[in-house]
Design a protein around this motif. Structure first.
Motif, PDB file in Angstrom:
ATOM      1  N   MET A 424      -1.254 -50.880  90.968  1.00 31.13           N
ATOM      2  CA  MET A 424       0.073 -50.334  90.736  1.00 31.13           C
ATOM      3  C   MET A 424       0.060 -49.688  89.126  1.00 31.13           C
ATOM      4  SD  MET A 424       2.275 -53.268  92.447  1.00 31.13           S
ATOM      5  CE  MET A 424       3.907 -52.741  91.821  1.00 31.13           C
ATOM      6  N   PRO A 425       1.111 -48.959  88.897  1.00 30.02           N
ATOM      7  CA  PRO A 425       1.185 -48.508  87.387  1.00 30.02           C
ATOM      8  C   PRO A 425       1.566 -49.530  86.382  1.00 30.02           C
ATOM      9  CG  PRO A 425       2.896 -47.977  88.641  1.00 30.02           C
ATOM     10  CD  PRO A 425       1.965 -48.351  89.556  1.00 30.02           C
ATOM     11  N   GLU A 434       6.112 -55.990  87.523  1.00 29.95           N
ATOM     12  CA  GLU A 434       5.997 -55.667  88.886  1.00 29.95           C
ATOM     13  C   GLU A 434       4.652 -55.677  89.545  1.00 29.95           C
ATOM     14  OE1 GLU A 434       8.019 -51.944  89.821  1.00 29.95           O
ATOM     15  OE2 GLU A 434       9.809 -52.550  89.558  1.00 29.95           O
ATOM     16  N   ARG A 435       3.722 -55.332  88.767  1.00 30.27           N
ATOM     17  CA  ARG A 435       2.366 -55.387  89.100  1.00 30.27           C
ATOM     18  C   ARG A 435       1.797 -56.805  89.004  1.00 30.27           C
ATOM     19  NH1 ARG A 435      -2.233 -55.183  86.119  1.00 30.27           N
ATOM     20  NH2 ARG A 435      -4.193 -54.300  86.931  1.00 30.27           N
TER      21      ARG A 435
END
Length: 536
Positions: A424-425, A434-435
């Protein structure tokens, strides 16, 4: 377990083959849907479609069918014997496997909302999806039929659950909801249609009227004579086989027929049937006759024989049981390999499959060896005194072996969620958060797989001890190998739990899982020693 939902939409068209086929094509071409049956009726001017799929797919299939009906059916021209008030008259969703009634009610509501928005037509919820008790029964919702609908929609009490409260002449309205699977079932009577009808009146819920109800709930029925069979039949709809099961109806017909000195010659299931209903029948006869049958295919065979389902036509489970019709090969590339192929995969220059898959395989071999010895002991004349012990433990060991085999592949895919998070970025603080959350959740998923292997394997110890105590002495070494394989499988899975736990930040979760896994690993060592000491 794979989620399977049945959808049985009824459309107000039973004569125009082009329209009937167009609706069928729309369903069958929807990905994830399997069209099982199309049953048109000319006099009723109505076609019933039966298809199955996962929850999302059946919604898409029903929507595709509704779109075709919206273009091709004009209710202003419709006349037929069957009650109706819309082009897509009813669209029930039925739980088959891995799905609850509550989930099907939510599916019906989601379908109604999307269809009403797409077509701008009224939808009513009924049965288990109904949000008003007075709308629960379909005849109440459809009262007055299409001809009365325009006036009825003006009544605030009958405002649709979804869509406009206005009359759409070409469409009418649709009722959608959730209900139990309806089984169409006939019991063959070596007598007259009158005798069959007398039996039906005694059994069906409505009986002979309000003052003389029948014996069985959620049953509709009558008696008739079938010329091609040269037999009468008690023909029924079992509206809820959890309330009145197939075998209960069959045994009750036998009782009523005996009172009339009439013979019963088997039965037939019209259309398709859920696997559970046949397993329920098998379990009834197993208990009644004190039989020992634990494998699914043999249970199905017992139900077919005891109910006489081959009496008028061959009953092929692969063509009649929903779960078998839609079954797909298990996604188990590793477990499906030969032993040589599996070992060579482990030996290859790749990180997976690795110790986790090997641990699951060893645990499965351990329970499998216990199962084998128990089966080799049961039914042997000189070991009849321990039959009760084997009867108790064979089903458990057999079942645990079947559940451990898929864990071989589950371990290899355990890190998928973690790897998704890793990719994920992480350009912004929000993306980093979020990652991080995704990776932490992925670690817990990776832990849950070997922990599940541990839990399944741990459930086998008491049975394996009993096999060691009472099993065929000639198979002593098999039980010994089984115990060591089970212990090693648990130990290996435990090591996978520990290594994946290192980067988990949820301390409460870590404490709980470590406590459980340590207890299972300790018990494995103790129980393995117990098995070996029992064998001397």
């Amino acid at each position: 377990m794979k989620k399977i939902v049945e959808c049985v939409p009824n459309f107000s068209e039973g004569r125009d083959r082009d329209v009937i086929n167009a609706i069928a094509d729309a369903i069958s071409k929807t990905e994830g849907c399997t069209l099982l049956d199309v049953d048109p009726g000319k006099s009723t001017h109505r076609t019933v479609y039966t298809f199955v799929g996962d929850p999302e797919s059946v919604i898409e299939g029903a929507l595709a069918a509704a779109r075709v009906a919206f273009k091709r059916i004009d209710m202003r021209k419709h006349k037929g014997e069957h009650p109706r008030f819309g082009a897509m008259d009813v669209c029930p969703f039925i739980p088959v496997a891995g799905v609850t009634m509550e989930e099907c009610a939510k599916i019906a509501k989601k379908f109604a909302q999307r269809a009403a928005e797409a077509l701008n037509v009224p939808f009513f919820l009924y049965e288990e999806a109904a949000e008003h008790e007075y709308r629960r029964k379909l005849p109440d919702v459809r009262k007055g039929e299409y001809e009365a609908l325009e006036e009825r929609l003006k009544d605030p009490k009958w405002k649709p659950d979804f869509g406009p409260a206005s009359f759409v002449p070409t469409w009418g309205a649709t009722a959608t909801g959730a209900r139990m699977f309806l089984i169409a079932y006939n019991v063959n009577i070596l007598g007259t249609s009158n005798q069959a009808h007398r039996i039906a009146l005694n059994l069906r819920e409505a009986g002979r009227g309000e003052d003389e109800p029948g014996r069985m709930k959620d049953v509709k029925g009558m008696g008739w004579f079938v010329d091609e069979y040269n037999m009468a039949q008690v023909t029924v709809n079992l509206n809820n086989y959890h309330v009145t099961a197939i075998h209960e109806l069959f045994e009750s017909v036998k009782e009523e027929a005996a009172a009339l000195n009439v013979g019963v010659a088997g039965s037939e299931i019209v259309g398709i049937v859920p696997l559970e209903s046949l397993i329920m029948a098998a379990d009834y006869y197993i208990e009644k006759e004190n039989l020992f049958i634990y494998e699914e295919d043999q249970k199905v065979r017992l139900a077919i024989e005891r109910l006489g389902l081959n009496s008028v036509a061959p009953f092929n489970p692969k063509e009649k049981v929903i779960e078998y019709i839609v079954a797909e090969p298990p996604d188990e590339p590793l477990a499906s390999l030969s032993v040589r192929g599996f070992i060579e995969e482990i030996a290859a220059r790749t990180s997976a499959p690795g110790g986790g898959s090997a641990s699951a395989a060893m645990a499965a071999i351990g329970t499998g060896l216990g199962s084998m010895v128990a089966k080799l002991t049961y039914g042997v004349r000189k070991f009849e005194n321990v039959d009760a012990h084997m009867r108790k433990h064979i089903p458990l060991l057999h079942d645990l072996t079947q559940k451990l085999i898929p864990m071989i592949d589950a371990d290899t895919s355990a890190f998928n969620e973690y790897m998704e998070g890793l990719r994920m970025p992480r350009g912004t603080d929000e993306e980093k958060a979020e990652r991080h959350a995704k990776m932490q959740a992925g670690l817990k998923t990776a832990i849950n797989v070997p922990l599940t292997t541990m839990r399944l394997a741990d459930a086998a110890w008491d049975a394996l001890c009993e096999v060691a105590r009472y099993g065929n002495p000639a198979s002593k070494s098999d039980v010994q190998v089984g115990a060591k394989a089970l212990e090693t499988g648990i130990w290996g899975a435990y090591q996978n739990v520990l290594i994946n736990m290192e980067d988990v930040e949820d301390e409460a979760y870590k404490s709980e899982i470590l406590k459980e896994s340590e207890a299972i690993e300790k018990r494995a060592r103790e129980k393995c020693s117990e098995v070996l000491s029992l064998l001397g």
